[in-house]
Design an enzyme around this catalytic site. Sequence first.
Site, mmCIF file in Angstrom:
data_model
loop_
_atom_site.group_PDB
_atom_site.id
_atom_site.type_symbol
_atom_site.label_atom_id
_atom_site.label_comp_id
_atom_site.label_asym_id
_atom_site.label_seq_id
_atom_site.Cartn_x
_atom_site.Cartn_y
_atom_site.Cartn_z
ATOM 1 N N GLY A 59 11.275 13.409 4.251
ATOM 2 C CA GLY A 59 11.234 12.523 3.092
ATOM 3 C C GLY A 59 10.509 13.227 1.959
ATOM 4 O O GLY A 59 9.646 14.069 2.206
ATOM 5 N N GLN A 64 5.904 14.057 -5.877
ATOM 6 C CA GLN A 64 5.424 15.191 -5.092
ATOM 7 C C GLN A 64 5.855 16.525 -5.693
ATOM 8 O O GLN A 64 5.283 17.560 -5.375
ATOM 9 C CB GLN A 64 5.916 15.110 -3.647
ATOM 10 C CG GLN A 64 5.252 14.013 -2.852
ATOM 11 C CD GLN A 64 5.807 13.980 -1.448
ATOM 12 O OE1 GLN A 64 6.803 13.326 -1.187
ATOM 13 N NE2 GLN A 64 5.167 14.710 -0.550
ATOM 14 N N CYS A 107 2.472 14.665 5.725
ATOM 15 C CA CYS A 107 2.993 14.650 4.356
ATOM 16 C C CYS A 107 3.123 16.081 3.853
ATOM 17 O O CYS A 107 2.223 16.891 4.076
ATOM 18 C CB CYS A 107 2.033 13.849 3.472
ATOM 19 S SG CYS A 107 2.530 13.730 1.758
ATOM 20 N N LEU A 108 4.228 16.367 3.185
ATOM 21 C CA LEU A 108 4.416 17.708 2.630
ATOM 22 C C LEU A 108 3.328 18.051 1.611
ATOM 23 O O LEU A 108 3.038 19.218 1.391
ATOM 24 C CB LEU A 108 5.799 17.833 1.979
ATOM 25 C CG LEU A 108 6.993 17.746 2.940
ATOM 26 C CD1 LEU A 108 8.303 17.826 2.179
ATOM 27 C CD2 LEU A 108 6.917 18.834 4.000
ATOM 28 N N HIS A 149 6.388 5.296 3.322
ATOM 29 C CA HIS A 149 5.528 6.427 2.958
ATOM 30 C C HIS A 149 5.938 6.972 1.576
ATOM 31 O O HIS A 149 5.093 7.209 0.717
ATOM 32 C CB HIS A 149 5.666 7.511 4.038
ATOM 33 C CG HIS A 149 4.931 8.777 3.776
ATOM 34 N ND1 HIS A 149 3.845 9.166 4.510
ATOM 35 C CD2 HIS A 149 5.136 9.765 2.870
ATOM 36 C CE1 HIS A 149 3.404 10.341 4.068
ATOM 37 N NE2 HIS A 149 4.178 10.725 3.070
ATOM 38 N N GLU A 150 7.243 7.140 1.370
ATOM 39 C CA GLU A 150 7.729 7.701 0.101
ATOM 40 C C GLU A 150 7.574 6.700 -1.053
ATOM 41 O O GLU A 150 7.240 7.093 -2.173
ATOM 42 C CB GLU A 150 9.178 8.171 0.228
ATOM 43 C CG GLU A 150 9.415 9.253 1.278
ATOM 44 C CD GLU A 150 8.487 10.458 1.197
ATOM 45 O OE1 GLU A 150 7.976 10.779 0.098
ATOM 46 O OE2 GLU A 150 8.244 11.089 2.241
ATOM 47 N N HIS A 153 4.241 6.927 -2.489
ATOM 48 C CA HIS A 153 4.103 8.028 -3.460
ATOM 49 C C HIS A 153 4.494 7.580 -4.871
ATOM 50 O O HIS A 153 3.896 8.018 -5.848
ATOM 51 C CB HIS A 153 4.980 9.220 -3.063
ATOM 52 C CG HIS A 153 4.364 10.127 -2.061
ATOM 53 N ND1 HIS A 153 3.190 10.819 -2.285
ATOM 54 C CD2 HIS A 153 4.768 10.486 -0.814
ATOM 55 C CE1 HIS A 153 2.902 11.555 -1.222
ATOM 56 N NE2 HIS A 153 3.840 11.367 -0.320
#
Length: 186
Positions: A59, A64, A107-108, A149-150, A153
């Site tokens: 994701g 991000q 998380c990235l 989660h996204e 963001h």
Amino acid sequence: MSAPVLVEKKKLANPPLQLHYLGDRVLRQPAKRISRVDDDIRKLAKQMLQTMYSEDGIGLAAPQVGIHKQLIVVDCEPDEAATPAIVLINPVITKASRDTCVIQEGCLSIPKVFLDVTRPEVIEVSYKDENGRPQKITAKGLLSRVIQHEIDHLNGVMFVDRVDNTLAMNQELSKNGFSANAVKPV
């Protein structure tokens, strides 16, 4: 009518977009709604997918990569070439189950940090697809978790902001070179 955003699921040596990491102010600014779904938005979705696959993600949200637009891409099956990714524009959670579950998230934007987070098990999300058409999806399991989660963001919230075990979080962040001061509990 354009086709869905299709991207080969492979790692690129030089992904098109640059990730931002915990502590970067860009991750804390709320994203703006997308008023028009056009070729630029589809191109951004494609670049986000290429970047996500290159970083072994499932994701990715536009903030991000430093872009303040309400756009997320999700692919819970990155190893399945036949399963298309989902592009969600202006996603809104319209329903969430009372039943919650605790699962480890990563998380990235916070590499190598994995911690338990409690979230609703099932959600219903309204969004526009890559053609600007309204869609609704009921998500459970991993898909539900990744979408939540996204969407966080898009609101300037990071998964560490939802971690209950502060001690474990501080140890993991410190071990991986991140400051606990960058966490903003919700």
